[in-house]
Scaffold this motif. Sequence first.
Motif, PDB file in Angstrom:
ATOM      1  N   LEU A 175       0.805  -1.210   0.000  1.00  0.00           N
ATOM      2  CA  LEU A 175       0.000   0.000   0.000  1.00  0.00           C
ATOM      3  C   LEU A 175       0.845   1.270   0.000  1.00  0.00           C
ATOM      4  O   LEU A 175       1.935   1.314   0.564  1.00  0.00           O
ATOM      5  N   ASP A 219       0.195   5.917  -0.296  1.00  0.00           N
ATOM      6  CA  ASP A 219      -0.735   6.947   0.174  1.00  0.00           C
ATOM      7  C   ASP A 219      -2.002   7.015  -0.673  1.00  0.00           C
ATOM      8  O   ASP A 219      -3.042   7.480  -0.191  1.00  0.00           O
ATOM      9  N   HIS A 258      -3.706   4.382  -1.809  1.00  0.00           N
ATOM     10  CA  HIS A 258      -4.621   3.415  -1.190  1.00  0.00           C
ATOM     11  C   HIS A 258      -5.201   3.978   0.112  1.00  0.00           C
ATOM     12  O   HIS A 258      -6.402   3.828   0.386  1.00  0.00           O
ATOM     13  N   ILE A 259      -4.348   4.584   0.916  1.00  0.00           N
ATOM     14  CA  ILE A 259      -4.801   5.083   2.214  1.00  0.00           C
ATOM     15  C   ILE A 259      -5.824   6.193   2.035  1.00  0.00           C
ATOM     16  O   ILE A 259      -6.786   6.309   2.809  1.00  0.00           O
ATOM     17  N   VAL A 281      -9.112   4.551   1.629  1.00  0.00           N
ATOM     18  CA  VAL A 281      -9.642   4.065   2.907  1.00  0.00           C
ATOM     19  C   VAL A 281     -10.255   5.222   3.686  1.00  0.00           C
ATOM     20  O   VAL A 281     -11.357   5.095   4.264  1.00  0.00           O
ATOM     21  N   ARG A 282      -9.564   6.345   3.711  1.00  0.00           N
ATOM     22  CA  ARG A 282     -10.115   7.506   4.429  1.00  0.00           C
ATOM     23  C   ARG A 282     -11.416   7.968   3.788  1.00  0.00           C
ATOM     24  O   ARG A 282     -12.351   8.370   4.484  1.00  0.00           O
ATOM     25  N   ASP A 312       1.478  -2.851   5.671  1.00  0.00           N
ATOM     26  CA  ASP A 312       0.124  -2.560   5.193  1.00  0.00           C
ATOM     27  C   ASP A 312      -0.871  -2.532   6.355  1.00  0.00           C
ATOM     28  O   ASP A 312      -1.733  -1.651   6.426  1.00  0.00           O
ATOM     29  N   ALA A 316      -0.512   0.677   8.314  1.00  0.00           N
ATOM     30  CA  ALA A 316      -1.053   1.837   7.604  1.00  0.00           C
ATOM     31  C   ALA A 316      -2.579   1.826   7.612  1.00  0.00           C
ATOM     32  O   ALA A 316      -3.216   2.871   7.795  1.00  0.00           O
ATOM     33  N   LEU A 317      -3.179   0.663   7.424  1.00  0.00           N
ATOM     34  CA  LEU A 317      -4.635   0.571   7.421  1.00  0.00           C
ATOM     35  C   LEU A 317      -5.215   0.893   8.789  1.00  0.00           C
ATOM     36  O   LEU A 317      -6.218   1.612   8.907  1.00  0.00           O
ATOM     37  N   ALA A 350      -5.192   4.503   9.439  1.00  0.00           N
ATOM     38  CA  ALA A 350      -6.171   5.225   8.626  1.00  0.00           C
ATOM     39  C   ALA A 350      -7.601   4.999   9.096  1.00  0.00           C
ATOM     40  O   ALA A 350      -8.532   5.594   8.547  1.00  0.00           O
ATOM     41  N   CYS A 354      -9.203   1.850   9.338  1.00  0.00           N
ATOM     42  CA  CYS A 354      -9.864   0.672   8.775  1.00  0.00           C
ATOM     43  C   CYS A 354     -10.378  -0.215   9.915  1.00  0.00           C
ATOM     44  O   CYS A 354      -9.658  -0.470  10.883  1.00  0.00           O
TER      45      CYS A 354
END
Length: 284
Positions: A29, A31, A33-34, A37-38, A74, A77-78, A81, A83
């Motif tokens: 992942l 930024d 992808h993130i 998610v946001r 990953d 990071a998720l 964010a 998730c």
Amino acid sequence: MHIARTPDELRAALAGRQHPAFVPTMGNLHDGHIALVRQARTLGDCTVASIFVNRLQFLPHEDFDSYPRTFAADCAALEAAGCDVLFAPREADLYPEPQTFRVQPDPALADLLEGRFRPGFFGGVCTVVLKLFALVLGRTGGTAVFGQKDYQQLLVVRRMVQQFALPVQVVAGATQRAPDGLALSSRNGYLSPAERAEATALPQALARLATAWAATAPATPEAQAALEAEALHTLRARGWEPDYLTVRRRSDLLPPTASDAPGSLVALGAAKLGRTRLIDNLEC
């Protein structure tokens, strides 16, 4: 963040949720992808991401085995964010038997551009996306967020959802770019420092093509072909191996006609720099 590995674990994690918002990914992942998610967090009562490197969408000569797997990073990071649920099945969990039933997308859309240079790609994408939709959104319906950088993929998935009457709203996430204009992509990590500096030539070529197109609109087919040929020549002269640089209608990716107004078109490109194939687009 709850991590589900099997369909049964996923169903348990989603019990009681009425409108999940889903971001499917292949991991590694960045930024971009993130940001999806946001965005998804604002669209449902539960934010779900998936990580699955889908063998069905890789051609025999492509990089399935070497595709970067960065699961720990990953997950971090998720979770940061926001998730709620990560579905990260093993191949045997998602394909417990050979996937002999496949989705065949409409060739009129799927065999253009990316489909021409990567035959079978969109069949693999649609098959895994349909299966993921059934698992994540099948009980209640919901929202799925796809990045606009993969422009043709977004259109193909939307068409599939429409024709199968799936209870899924497909939302586009804007392309995220580095400060120098390069679209964020997992494949950017394959670029050498010199290639990374050169990679901005692709979005710049698309911007020049879009500007030239607007200046000649409505262009004859011969003028359109000349503009695209010039764009291809410019990239080749810099050492790229372009597959296509073209302007198409946003609605169906067919060549524009004289009746297509500015603001209804998109410039799309795919080109290989060294060993790395990059894609990008710019609505115009």
